[in-house]
Motif scaffolding. Sequence first.
Motif, PDB file in Angstrom:
ATOM      1  N   LEU A   3       1.570  -6.543  13.644  1.00 51.73           N
ATOM      2  CA  LEU A   3       1.259  -5.702  14.792  1.00 51.73           C
ATOM      3  C   LEU A   3       1.558  -4.258  14.407  1.00 51.73           C
ATOM      4  O   LEU A   3       2.693  -3.926  14.062  1.00 51.73           O
ATOM      5  N   THR A  34       0.155   1.222  22.690  1.00 52.54           N
ATOM      6  CA  THR A  34      -0.936   0.406  22.158  1.00 52.54           C
ATOM      7  C   THR A  34      -0.553  -0.124  20.781  1.00 52.54           C
ATOM      8  O   THR A  34       0.385   0.360  20.153  1.00 52.54           O
ATOM      9  N   GLU A  78      -5.704 -12.285  19.183  1.00 52.92           N
ATOM     10  CA  GLU A  78      -5.714 -11.197  20.154  1.00 52.92           C
ATOM     11  C   GLU A  78      -5.915 -11.730  21.571  1.00 52.92           C
ATOM     12  O   GLU A  78      -5.316 -11.231  22.513  1.00 52.92           O
ATOM     13  N   ALA A 102      -2.457  -2.460  17.187  1.00 44.90           N
ATOM     14  CA  ALA A 102      -3.607  -3.101  16.539  1.00 44.90           C
ATOM     15  C   ALA A 102      -3.101  -4.362  15.843  1.00 44.90           C
ATOM     16  O   ALA A 102      -1.953  -4.418  15.388  1.00 44.90           O
ATOM     17  N   ASN A 156      -5.018  -4.445  23.878  1.00 49.44           N
ATOM     18  CA  ASN A 156      -4.214  -3.821  22.822  1.00 49.44           C
ATOM     19  C   ASN A 156      -3.112  -2.931  23.402  1.00 49.44           C
ATOM     20  O   ASN A 156      -2.600  -2.051  22.732  1.00 49.44           O
TER      21      ASN A 156
END
Length: 135
Positions: free
Chosen positions: A97, A78, A26, A80, A63
Amino acid sequence: MQNHLKSIICILLLSLIACDKAENFENNIDGTWELRHVKGIQIAGMSPDFPPGNGYIIKIDGNTYQRFHKGAAVSSGTFAVIKTELEIDGIKFPFKLDFDQATDTDVYAKISGKKLILSIGSMASDGTTSTYERL
């Protein structure tokens, strides 16, 4: 009892290592990426390679993402990061993703040096793999 305690400690350590890996990904994915190569879905007579300055950009911050085509914003939202282990066309992808849009498309990701590799499935089933370079 002591063996049971050792097992619990090992499981906790492995969990921490897996979390660190996702956190590192990330942190490393943040930045601006420009498309350099697409594998799959080729058009006859067109090169799968994209030169520097082509304008196909993904900007990632935390994100959130923004996609640009030739300088014009085309999408944003967005996502995660989900840890996974999947091999597609000989490439091991450690992350998926999960984008905010309602879509059935799974996007798998890997960072290798200054390259971000994104895959939406095997070329045998009309998937593509796109390679981006960090700017």
